[in-house]
Scaffold this motif. Structure first.
Motif, mmCIF file in Angstrom:
data_model
loop_
_atom_site.group_PDB
_atom_site.id
_atom_site.type_symbol
_atom_site.label_atom_id
_atom_site.label_comp_id
_atom_site.label_asym_id
_atom_site.label_seq_id
_atom_site.Cartn_x
_atom_site.Cartn_y
_atom_site.Cartn_z
ATOM 1 N N VAL A 76 -7.396 -12.546 -40.880
ATOM 2 C CA VAL A 76 -7.778 -11.397 -41.700
ATOM 3 C C VAL A 76 -7.387 -11.675 -43.148
ATOM 4 O O VAL A 76 -6.254 -12.088 -43.427
ATOM 5 C CB VAL A 76 -7.074 -10.111 -41.206
ATOM 6 N N GLU A 77 -8.334 -11.473 -44.054
ATOM 7 C CA GLU A 77 -8.030 -11.582 -45.473
ATOM 8 C C GLU A 77 -7.123 -10.410 -45.859
ATOM 9 O O GLU A 77 -7.507 -9.246 -45.728
ATOM 10 C CB GLU A 77 -9.317 -11.570 -46.295
ATOM 11 N N LEU A 78 -5.930 -10.708 -46.356
ATOM 12 C CA LEU A 78 -4.930 -9.668 -46.546
ATOM 13 C C LEU A 78 -5.267 -8.700 -47.687
ATOM 14 O O LEU A 78 -5.110 -7.486 -47.528
ATOM 15 C CB LEU A 78 -3.557 -10.296 -46.803
ATOM 16 N N GLN A 79 -5.710 -9.182 -48.822
ATOM 17 C CA GLN A 79 -5.922 -8.297 -49.952
ATOM 18 C C GLN A 79 -6.975 -7.232 -49.668
ATOM 19 O O GLN A 79 -6.731 -6.038 -49.909
ATOM 20 C CB GLN A 79 -6.289 -9.103 -51.206
ATOM 21 N N PRO A 80 -8.169 -7.594 -49.143
ATOM 22 C CA PRO A 80 -9.131 -6.538 -48.778
ATOM 23 C C PRO A 80 -8.579 -5.589 -47.724
ATOM 24 O O PRO A 80 -8.860 -4.377 -47.753
ATOM 25 C CB PRO A 80 -10.336 -7.331 -48.253
ATOM 26 N N PHE A 81 -7.796 -6.121 -46.785
ATOM 27 C CA PHE A 81 -7.193 -5.268 -45.747
ATOM 28 C C PHE A 81 -6.251 -4.244 -46.371
ATOM 29 O O PHE A 81 -6.286 -3.051 -46.031
ATOM 30 C CB PHE A 81 -6.452 -6.153 -44.739
ATOM 31 N N LEU A 82 -5.397 -4.693 -47.306
ATOM 32 C CA LEU A 82 -4.449 -3.789 -47.952
ATOM 33 C C LEU A 82 -5.160 -2.795 -48.863
ATOM 34 O O LEU A 82 -4.755 -1.631 -48.971
ATOM 35 C CB LEU A 82 -3.424 -4.596 -48.740
ATOM 36 N N ASP A 83 -6.242 -3.238 -49.518
ATOM 37 C CA ASP A 83 -7.020 -2.319 -50.358
ATOM 38 C C ASP A 83 -7.632 -1.204 -49.513
ATOM 39 O O ASP A 83 -7.628 -0.029 -49.916
ATOM 40 C CB ASP A 83 -8.118 -3.083 -51.095
ATOM 41 N N ALA A 84 -8.170 -1.571 -48.350
ATOM 42 C CA ALA A 84 -8.749 -0.558 -47.456
ATOM 43 C C ALA A 84 -7.679 0.388 -46.942
ATOM 44 O O ALA A 84 -7.913 1.595 -46.780
ATOM 45 C CB ALA A 84 -9.467 -1.247 -46.296
ATOM 46 N N LEU A 85 -6.471 -0.141 -46.709
ATOM 47 C CA LEU A 85 -5.374 0.699 -46.235
ATOM 48 C C LEU A 85 -4.970 1.706 -47.305
ATOM 49 O O LEU A 85 -4.580 2.842 -46.990
ATOM 50 C CB LEU A 85 -4.181 -0.199 -45.873
ATOM 51 N N GLY A 86 -5.095 1.315 -48.575
ATOM 52 C CA GLY A 86 -4.764 2.231 -49.655
ATOM 53 C C GLY A 86 -5.702 3.413 -49.756
ATOM 54 O O GLY A 86 -5.372 4.412 -50.417
ATOM 55 N N GLN A 87 -6.878 3.334 -49.135
ATOM 56 C CA GLN A 87 -7.802 4.473 -49.133
ATOM 57 C C GLN A 87 -7.309 5.587 -48.209
ATOM 58 O O GLN A 87 -7.697 6.739 -48.353
ATOM 59 C CB GLN A 87 -9.193 4.015 -48.672
ATOM 60 N N HIS A 88 -6.460 5.214 -47.230
ATOM 61 C CA HIS A 88 -5.959 6.207 -46.274
ATOM 62 C C HIS A 88 -4.706 6.901 -46.796
ATOM 63 O O HIS A 88 -4.477 8.087 -46.517
ATOM 64 C CB HIS A 88 -5.631 5.547 -44.932
ATOM 65 N N SER A 89 -3.860 6.153 -47.514
ATOM 66 C CA SER A 89 -2.583 6.718 -47.938
ATOM 67 C C SER A 89 -2.124 6.040 -49.221
ATOM 68 O O SER A 89 -2.363 4.850 -49.429
ATOM 69 C CB SER A 89 -1.532 6.526 -46.830
ATOM 70 N N ARG A 95 -4.161 -15.058 -46.045
ATOM 71 C CA ARG A 95 -4.700 -14.602 -44.762
ATOM 72 C C ARG A 95 -3.576 -14.455 -43.747
ATOM 73 O O ARG A 95 -2.519 -15.082 -43.871
ATOM 74 C CB ARG A 95 -5.745 -15.589 -44.230
ATOM 75 N N ALA A 96 -3.827 -13.638 -42.722
ATOM 76 C CA ALA A 96 -2.836 -13.428 -41.665
ATOM 77 C C ALA A 96 -3.556 -13.285 -40.325
ATOM 78 O O ALA A 96 -4.737 -12.936 -40.268
ATOM 79 C CB ALA A 96 -1.985 -12.200 -41.951
ATOM 80 N N TRP A 97 -2.805 -13.541 -39.256
ATOM 81 C CA TRP A 97 -3.357 -13.574 -37.900
ATOM 82 C C TRP A 97 -2.898 -12.330 -37.139
ATOM 83 O O TRP A 97 -1.744 -12.194 -36.774
ATOM 84 C CB TRP A 97 -2.872 -14.850 -37.202
ATOM 85 N N PHE A 98 -3.819 -11.364 -36.910
ATOM 86 C CA PHE A 98 -3.497 -10.173 -36.129
ATOM 87 C C PHE A 98 -4.779 -9.431 -35.790
ATOM 88 O O PHE A 98 -5.870 -9.769 -36.274
ATOM 89 C CB PHE A 98 -2.521 -9.248 -36.875
ATOM 90 N N ASP A 99 -4.634 -8.400 -34.942
ATOM 91 C CA ASP A 99 -5.738 -7.507 -34.605
ATOM 92 C C ASP A 99 -5.842 -6.469 -35.724
ATOM 93 O O ASP A 99 -4.952 -5.632 -35.888
ATOM 94 C CB ASP A 99 -5.466 -6.830 -33.252
ATOM 95 N N ARG A 100 -6.929 -6.536 -36.485
ATOM 96 C CA ARG A 100 -7.058 -5.695 -37.684
ATOM 97 C C ARG A 100 -6.965 -4.211 -37.349
ATOM 98 O O ARG A 100 -6.233 -3.460 -38.007
ATOM 99 C CB ARG A 100 -8.391 -5.994 -38.382
ATOM 100 N N ALA A 101 -7.672 -3.752 -36.330
ATOM 101 C CA ALA A 101 -7.712 -2.319 -36.012
ATOM 102 C C ALA A 101 -6.332 -1.820 -35.583
ATOM 103 O O ALA A 101 -5.883 -0.751 -36.012
ATOM 104 C CB ALA A 101 -8.747 -2.052 -34.922
#
Length: 441
Positions: free
Chosen positions: A302-315, A327-333
């Motif tokens: 998982v590309e970390l920066q887009p993942f963290l940006d999307a997380l910032g939309q929630h909180s 990048r990091a290795w995990f289940d995104r959902a």
């Protein structure tokens, strides 16, 4: 200087011998009339007696030294039964007394050590935990009674290679023994399922690395824990159901009365409240179902920066990601759900919302994500129980948020840790093990 000391005896003998020599020379001078002749004759006449006197004085000391040498050699071989009779009142006698006292101390210590070893062996042999000690070559050097009852058909295992013991064990037990890690497994023994916890530890014994295997029966303990857990679940579910059903019953009765009286406008409020309680109850049941049916993580890069940006939309949070990998290795959902829960807890902690932080870094082979708040933190008792299912300090809490987060972390072979911050607030750390990233073109 003591009169009866070795030094005193030698000094006395030397003085006496000197006086005797002088008297002999005086007598010989008067008889022969020549000092040189008298001195030479005195030396020749007194040499042999002097040697005999020296031998007489040294003989007891030499005998004691030989006895001490033999006794010390016996001590080196582990035989502490030797003692030496003491008839002297000088330093050599003191040495003999010290030697005999040392022998008594060593005999007492050996006896105490033997009794402790006997007690330890009795305890280990009769403990319900199966214990097996394996030397570096793979041969069993010790196995207690519980281990013999479980392995090798009840026969002694000393000297037998562990691979032979494993080959004759039940498949589930053999698989656990073959692994180098701790394990919890079940195996059928005498037509009944038994659950065991296996732990393995390496340690040095006489400079060589040995392996210790401990098998502990967990069936009764797990059964008690299971019953206690079910009772707690039933209490929590009953409490939550009653909290929702009681007002629903009351509102239904009120709605019936309002309908009979024709006050239809007030019915809207009644129906809205019933709907809200039903929605809450549905969410409560859904939360338990989701906790019980957590799917196996589908891990991917998982590309970390887009993942963290999307997380910032929630909180809202302040991101600290100076040491974060790309990048990091995990289940995104699942990790997204975990972090949303942690951020929700941080908002509800009661501190400044602007102080919520998320720190992301790579440490060793782990990806570490830490959510920090500025709330009051947790007491020691709350920290010890916060990750347990159904434990909550909130009046309307289900006790599943942090428990679900820990379940997700452990499903990723990771861990979740809680700690109070030194300057106030709580820090929840998620550590996820990371494989080596794939090669890029």
């Amino acid at each position: 200087m003591r009169i009866f000391s070795l030094e005193g005896k030698l000094a006395g003998a030397l003085v006496a011998w000197s006086i005797l020599t002088a008297l002999t020379v005086v007598v010989l001078v008067q008889w022969l009339g020549s000092v040189q002749a008298a001195a030479g004759l005195a030396v020749l006449g007194l040499l042999l007696p002097g040697l005999l006197l020296a031998r007489h004085l040294a003989s007891p000391v030499a005998q004691l030294i030989r006895a001490l040498s033999g006794s010390v050699s016996a001590f080196g071989d582990g035989d502490f039964s030797f003692s030496i009779r003491n008839t002297r009142r000088d330093e050599v006698g003191d040495l003999v007394d010290a030697h005999n006292a040392l022998g008594r101390v060593l005999r007492e210590q050996r006896q105490n050590l033997f009794q402790r070893e006997l007690l330890l062996d009795t305890v280990v042999q009769n403990t319900p935990n199966a214990l097996v000690l394996i030397e570096p070559g793979g041969h069993v050097v010790y196995a207690n009674l519980a281990a013999r009852a479980l392995l090798n058909g009840g026969q002694s295992m000393n000297g037998i290679h562990i691979e032979r013991v494993i080959s004759e064990a039940p498949p589930e037990l053999a698989e656990a023994l073959s692994s180098a890690e701790d394990a919890l497994f079940s195996v059928q023994i005498k037509q009944e399922d038994e659950t065991f916890h296996l732990s393995q530890r390496n340690f040095k014994l006489q400079g060589r690395t040995h392996r210790m295997i401990i098998l502990r029966r967990m069936t009764r303990e797990l059964s008690r824990q299971e019953v206690a857990t079910w009772k707690k679940v039933i209490r929590v579910v009953s409490h939550e159901l009653n909290n929702s059903l009681a007002p629903i019953r009351s509102l239904s009765h009120s709605g019936r009365e309002l309908a009979r009286l024709g006050e239809l406008k007030r019915l809207t409020t009644v129906f809205d409240t019933i709907e809200e309680r039903a929605r809450h109850l549905g969410g409560f049941v859904q939360g338990y179902a989701h906790f019980a049916k957590l799917p196996v993580p589908q891990q991917a890069w998982v590309e970390l920066q887009p993942f963290l940006d999307a997380l910032g939309q929630h909180s809202q949070f302040r991101l600290i990601a100076a040491g974060a990998p790309a990048r990091a290795w995990f289940d995104r959902a699942q990790i997204e759900q975990l972090l949303i829960n942690l951020l929700k807890n941080a908002r509800e902690a009661g501190g400044d919302v602007e102080g919520i932080e998320m720190a992301v870094e790579s440490r060793g082979h782990d990806l570490r994500i830490e959510v920090r708040d500025r709330g009051p933190g947790m007491s020691e008792s709350v920290l010890a129980n916060a990750l347990l299912p159904f434990y909550s300090t909130k009046r309307s809490g289900t006790g599943l948020g942090l428990a679900l987060a820990r379940e997700i972390a452990e499903a990723h072979s990771g861990r979740l840790q809680l700690a109070n911050r030194n300057d106030g607030g709580l820090a929840v750390t998620l550590a996820l093990p990371q494989p080596d990233p794939p090669a890029t073109d």
